[in-house]
Write an enzyme that holds these catalytic residues in place. Structure first.
Site, PDB file in Angstrom:
ATOM      1  N   GLY A 243      16.628 -43.757  -4.562  1.00 42.17           N
ATOM      2  CA  GLY A 243      16.516 -44.235  -5.932  1.00 42.17           C
ATOM      3  C   GLY A 243      17.304 -43.467  -6.960  1.00 42.17           C
ATOM      4  O   GLY A 243      17.326 -43.851  -8.141  1.00 42.17           O
ATOM      5  N   GLU A 278      16.290 -41.595   1.615  1.00 47.71           N
ATOM      6  CA  GLU A 278      16.893 -42.914   1.780  1.00 47.71           C
ATOM      7  C   GLU A 278      17.796 -43.288   0.599  1.00 47.71           C
ATOM      8  O   GLU A 278      17.587 -44.307  -0.057  1.00 47.71           O
ATOM      9  CB  GLU A 278      15.787 -43.966   1.927  1.00 47.71           C
ATOM     10  CG  GLU A 278      14.798 -43.696   3.046  1.00 47.71           C
ATOM     11  CD  GLU A 278      13.521 -44.513   2.908  1.00 47.71           C
ATOM     12  OE1 GLU A 278      13.406 -45.296   1.945  1.00 47.71           O
ATOM     13  OE2 GLU A 278      12.632 -44.364   3.760  1.00 47.71           O
ATOM     14  N   PRO A 279      18.830 -42.506   0.311  1.00 49.91           N
ATOM     15  CA  PRO A 279      19.730 -42.904  -0.785  1.00 49.91           C
ATOM     16  C   PRO A 279      20.557 -44.125  -0.404  1.00 49.91           C
ATOM     17  O   PRO A 279      20.968 -44.283   0.749  1.00 49.91           O
ATOM     18  CB  PRO A 279      20.622 -41.673  -0.969  1.00 49.91           C
ATOM     19  CG  PRO A 279      20.642 -41.032   0.387  1.00 49.91           C
ATOM     20  CD  PRO A 279      19.270 -41.277   0.965  1.00 49.91           C
ATOM     21  N   ARG A 281      22.301 -46.721  -3.378  1.00 50.80           N
ATOM     22  CA  ARG A 281      23.221 -46.868  -4.506  1.00 50.80           C
ATOM     23  C   ARG A 281      24.024 -45.589  -4.760  1.00 50.80           C
ATOM     24  O   ARG A 281      25.217 -45.645  -5.051  1.00 50.80           O
ATOM     25  CB  ARG A 281      22.400 -47.233  -5.750  1.00 50.80           C
ATOM     26  CG  ARG A 281      23.216 -47.543  -6.985  1.00 50.80           C
ATOM     27  CD  ARG A 281      22.322 -47.557  -8.217  1.00 50.80           C
ATOM     28  NE  ARG A 281      21.086 -48.278  -8.023  1.00 50.80           N
ATOM     29  CZ  ARG A 281      20.889 -49.541  -8.358  1.00 50.80           C
ATOM     30  NH1 ARG A 281      21.862 -50.225  -8.920  1.00 50.80           N
ATOM     31  NH2 ARG A 281      19.724 -50.119  -8.152  1.00 50.80           N
ATOM     32  N   ARG A 317      24.532 -58.843 -10.076  1.00 59.44           N
ATOM     33  CA  ARG A 317      23.710 -57.919 -10.851  1.00 59.44           C
ATOM     34  C   ARG A 317      23.650 -58.221 -12.354  1.00 59.44           C
ATOM     35  O   ARG A 317      22.561 -58.154 -12.942  1.00 59.44           O
ATOM     36  CB  ARG A 317      24.172 -56.477 -10.636  1.00 59.44           C
ATOM     37  CG  ARG A 317      23.994 -55.976  -9.201  1.00 59.44           C
ATOM     38  CD  ARG A 317      24.301 -54.492  -9.071  1.00 59.44           C
ATOM     39  NE  ARG A 317      23.278 -53.693  -9.715  1.00 59.44           N
ATOM     40  CZ  ARG A 317      23.446 -53.066 -10.873  1.00 59.44           C
ATOM     41  NH1 ARG A 317      24.589 -53.142 -11.533  1.00 59.44           N
ATOM     42  NH2 ARG A 317      22.457 -52.359 -11.391  1.00 59.44           N
ATOM     43  N   TYR A 321      19.915 -58.833 -13.425  1.00 57.28           N
ATOM     44  CA  TYR A 321      19.254 -57.718 -14.101  1.00 57.28           C
ATOM     45  C   TYR A 321      19.763 -57.476 -15.515  1.00 57.28           C
ATOM     46  O   TYR A 321      19.346 -56.509 -16.153  1.00 57.28           O
ATOM     47  CB  TYR A 321      19.495 -56.403 -13.331  1.00 57.28           C
ATOM     48  CG  TYR A 321      19.096 -56.380 -11.893  1.00 57.28           C
ATOM     49  CD1 TYR A 321      17.796 -56.684 -11.487  1.00 57.28           C
ATOM     50  CD2 TYR A 321      20.004 -56.007 -10.908  1.00 57.28           C
ATOM     51  CE1 TYR A 321      17.437 -56.623 -10.150  1.00 57.28           C
ATOM     52  CE2 TYR A 321      19.655 -55.940  -9.568  1.00 57.28           C
ATOM     53  CZ  TYR A 321      18.360 -56.254  -9.201  1.00 57.28           C
ATOM     54  OH  TYR A 321      18.013 -56.189  -7.882  1.00 57.28           O
ATOM     55  N   CYS A 347      29.151 -72.905 -12.536  1.00 61.29           N
ATOM     56  CA  CYS A 347      28.513 -73.788 -13.529  1.00 61.29           C
ATOM     57  C   CYS A 347      27.106 -73.326 -13.873  1.00 61.29           C
ATOM     58  O   CYS A 347      26.106 -73.998 -13.558  1.00 61.29           O
ATOM     59  CB  CYS A 347      28.522 -75.229 -13.025  1.00 61.29           C
ATOM     60  SG  CYS A 347      30.170 -75.925 -12.954  1.00 61.29           S
ATOM     61  N   GLU A 348      27.009 -72.169 -14.463  1.00 67.78           N
ATOM     62  CA  GLU A 348      25.751 -71.597 -14.959  1.00 67.78           C
ATOM     63  C   GLU A 348      26.065 -70.813 -16.228  1.00 67.78           C
ATOM     64  O   GLU A 348      27.057 -70.066 -16.269  1.00 67.78           O
ATOM     65  CB  GLU A 348      25.123 -70.648 -13.938  1.00 67.78           C
ATOM     66  CG  GLU A 348      24.717 -71.267 -12.626  1.00 67.78           C
ATOM     67  CD  GLU A 348      23.411 -72.059 -12.706  1.00 67.78           C
ATOM     68  OE1 GLU A 348      22.717 -71.960 -13.741  1.00 67.78           O
ATOM     69  OE2 GLU A 348      23.100 -72.764 -11.724  1.00 67.78           O
ATOM     70  N   TYR A 375      25.091 -53.290  -4.022  1.00 73.75           N
ATOM     71  CA  TYR A 375      24.478 -54.570  -4.410  1.00 73.75           C
ATOM     72  C   TYR A 375      25.497 -55.525  -5.014  1.00 73.75           C
ATOM     73  O   TYR A 375      25.173 -56.329  -5.873  1.00 73.75           O
ATOM     74  CB  TYR A 375      23.296 -54.339  -5.354  1.00 73.75           C
ATOM     75  CG  TYR A 375      22.279 -53.398  -4.771  1.00 73.75           C
ATOM     76  CD1 TYR A 375      21.449 -53.810  -3.734  1.00 73.75           C
ATOM     77  CD2 TYR A 375      22.181 -52.079  -5.211  1.00 73.75           C
ATOM     78  CE1 TYR A 375      20.537 -52.935  -3.164  1.00 73.75           C
ATOM     79  CE2 TYR A 375      21.266 -51.197  -4.642  1.00 73.75           C
ATOM     80  CZ  TYR A 375      20.448 -51.629  -3.622  1.00 73.75           C
ATOM     81  OH  TYR A 375      19.560 -50.768  -3.049  1.00 73.75           O
TER      82      TYR A 375
END
Length: 420
Positions: A243, A278-279, A281, A317, A321, A347-348, A375
Site C-alpha cells: 500500500g 506485498e508492495p 504500485r 484510473r 477514481y 463514447c462516455e 493499474y
C-alpha cells in the site's frame, strides 16, 4: 533518479526517445523502464538487508498492479515472491519463472479449483479472508491429502486516509476478517486436521503517503499475535501487506521505503517472525507511462479538448477514481499554453485522462501520461471494440516488445454468429 527524462528537448525512456518508439511501434503504447523496476525492488531489499529484523524477509510483488510476464520475470530474477489473487495470476507467475514457495494467495473468493491448483504448486501460504473459506480450504486440502498453510488477513480497523475504493482494512470492507473474530478463527484453524497455521496478514489500503497508519495497524496485529502465543498458537511469519504510495504529481512528496519500513522493523525486532510484505504500485507505478498522440484539438463551450488516441479503456484510473496522472508533451514547445481536457474517443463523458491541463500542443503531438505502470494495462479493456495497446520494455538502449498490440480480429475470434 528519474528513468524518464528530457534529452535534447525530447522525453526519453532510459536512452530511447519516445518519438522513436511512437514511430516504430505506434500509439497508444505502454512504455516501461527495466532500470526503474529494478531500482524500486532493490530499495526494499536494501532497507530490509540493513535491519536485523529484515533477515529472511520476503517481498511479494502484488501481481494485480501489473501482470505482464516480462515485469514478473524481472522481479523473479531478483528473488522476489508474488502476491496473487486468482488462479490465473498463479499460472502467470509460474510461467514467468517464480518460485511457488514464495507465493502468497490472497482474495475473498478463492474457488475449490484454485485452492487445488495452489496446493499442487506448493505455495507459501493462503491468506484466508473468511470462516467459510477456511472450511472449504480444509476440505479441499483433505481431498488432496495435504495440509494447507494459512494465515488470516485480519482487519485492524485503521483508517488509511486514502480513496474509499482502495481502503481495505476497515471493518466495513469486504476484505479480511474482523479483528474481534480473529482469535476464534485461529482457534478453529488450529483444530482442523488439514490446516497448518503459519502466519498472520494485514493490508489496510493502497496509495498511502503517510506511514503512520501502518504503525497503528501493526500495533493492533502484534497485540493479537501475543494473545495467540498465550493460547499456544505459534506463528512463523507476519505479512505486513503493501500500500505504500507513489508520487503522481511532480510537486508531490513521496515517502521513502525506509520511512515506511524502519518503524515497522523496529517493532518486529526480536520476535522471531519472518516478515512478508506485498508492495505493488510502489514497484511498478512510476516505472511506466502511456504514450499517446493528439488526433484533434477542439474548442468547446467554456472548455478546450485535446482528443487523443488513448482512452479510458487503456487507462481506467482517472474515470474510476478521478485519479491524477501528470500529462507531459514528449517534445515540449516554446510559447503560451492553454487549458485542455485530455480526452479519448470512447463514447462516455467519463472518458478523460486529465482535465484543465495547461498545454502548448498541436494535432499530431505526442503526450506521455506519467506514472501509468500500475493499474494501467492491468485494468485495460476492449470497450468500443478497441484493441489493447502494445507494451514495450526499455532496457538501456534496447527495446523489447513484451506484449503485441491486439488486432480487432483477435477480439472477436472466440465469438460465433447464430446458424442460418
Amino acid at each position: 533518479m528519474s528513468f524518464f527524462s528530457l534529452k535534447n528537448g525530447v522525453l526519453h525512456a532510459e536512452n530511447v526517445a519516445l518519438t522513436t518508439l511512437a514511430a516504430e511501434y505506434g500509439t497508444p503504447a505502454y512504455v516501461y523502464s527495466r532500470a526503474a523496476l529494478t531500482a524500486a525492488l532493490k530499495e526494499f531489499q536494501d532497507v530490509l538487508g540493513a535491519h536485523p529484523a529484515g533477515a529472511g524477509a520476503l517481498v511479494c510483488y502484488a501481481v494485480k498492479a501489473n501482470s505482464n510476464l516480462a515485469v514478473l520475470n524481472v522481479f523473479a530474477r531478483m528473488g522476489a515472491g508474488f502476491d496473487i489473487v486468482s488462479g490465473g495470476e498463479l499460472q502467470r507467475v509460474l510461467a514467468a519463472g517464480a518460485d511457488p514457495k514464495k507465493v502468497v494467495f490472497s482474495g475473498v473468493g478463492k474457488t475449490a479449483a484454485e485452492m487445488k491448483q495452489a496446493l499442487a504448486a506448493g505455495i507459501f501460504c493462503f491468506n484466508v479472508e473468511s470462516a467459510p473459506e477456511l472450511e472449504r480450504l480444509n476440505q479441499v486440502a483433505g481431498e488432496c491429502g495435504q495440509k494447507a498453510p494459512v494465515s488470516f488477513r485480519v482487519n485492524p480497523n485503521v483508517d488509511p486516509k486514502t480513496h474509499p475504493y482502495i481502503s481495505t482494512g476497515l471493518k466495513e470492507a469486504k476484505f479480511g476478517v474482523a479483528y474481534e473474530q480473529a482469535l476464534a478463527l485461529y482457534r478453529r484453524a488450529a483444530a482442523l486436521p488439514n490446516i497448518a497455521v503459519t502466519g498472520i496478514d494485514c493490508h489496510i489500503g493502497s496509495q498511502l503517503l503517510d506511514p503512520s497508519p501502518f504503525v497503528e495497524a501493526l500495533d493492533r496485529i502484534l497485540a493479537l499475535v501475543d494473545q495467540l502465543t498465550v493460547e499456544g498458537i505459534q506463528l512463523h511469519h507476519i505479512d505486513i501487506g503493501g500500500g505504500l504510495g507513489i508520487k503522481y504529481q511532480a510537486e508531490q512528496e513521496q515517502p521513502t521505503v525506509a520511512s515506511y519500513l524502519n518503524p515497522l522493523l523496529d517493532k518486529l525486532a526480536g520476535r522471531g517472525l519472518q516478515i512478508v510484505m506485498e508492495p505493488g504500485r510502489r514497484l511498478v507505478g512510476n516505472a511506466g507511462l502511456l504514450l499517446t498522440q493528439i488526433e484533434f484539438l477542439k474548442e468547446g463551450e467554456g472548455k478546450n479538448f485535446a482528443i487523443i488516441d488513448a482512452a479510458m479503456n487503456d487507462l481506467m484510473r482517472p474515470a474510476l477514481y478521478e485519479a491524477w496522472h501528470d500529462i507531459n508533451p514528449v517534445a515540449p514547445r516554446d510559447g503560451a499554453s492553454r487549458d485542455y481536457d485530455v480526452v479519448g474517443p470512447v463514447c462516455e463523458s467519463g472518458d478523460f485522462l486529465g482535465q484543465a491541463r495547461p498545454l502548448n500542443v498541436q494535432p499530431g503531438d505526442l503526450l506521455a501520461v506519467m506514472s501509468a505502470g500500475a493499474y494501467g494495462m492491468a485494468m485495460a479493456s476492449n470497450y468500443n471494440t478497441r484493441p489493447r495497446a502494445v507494451e514495450l520494455m526499455v532496457d538501456g538502449d534496447t527495446v523489447h516488445v513484451i506484449r503485441q498490440r491486439e488486432s480487432v480480429e483477435q477480439l472477436y475470434a472466440g465469438e460465433a454468429v447464430l446458424p442460418a
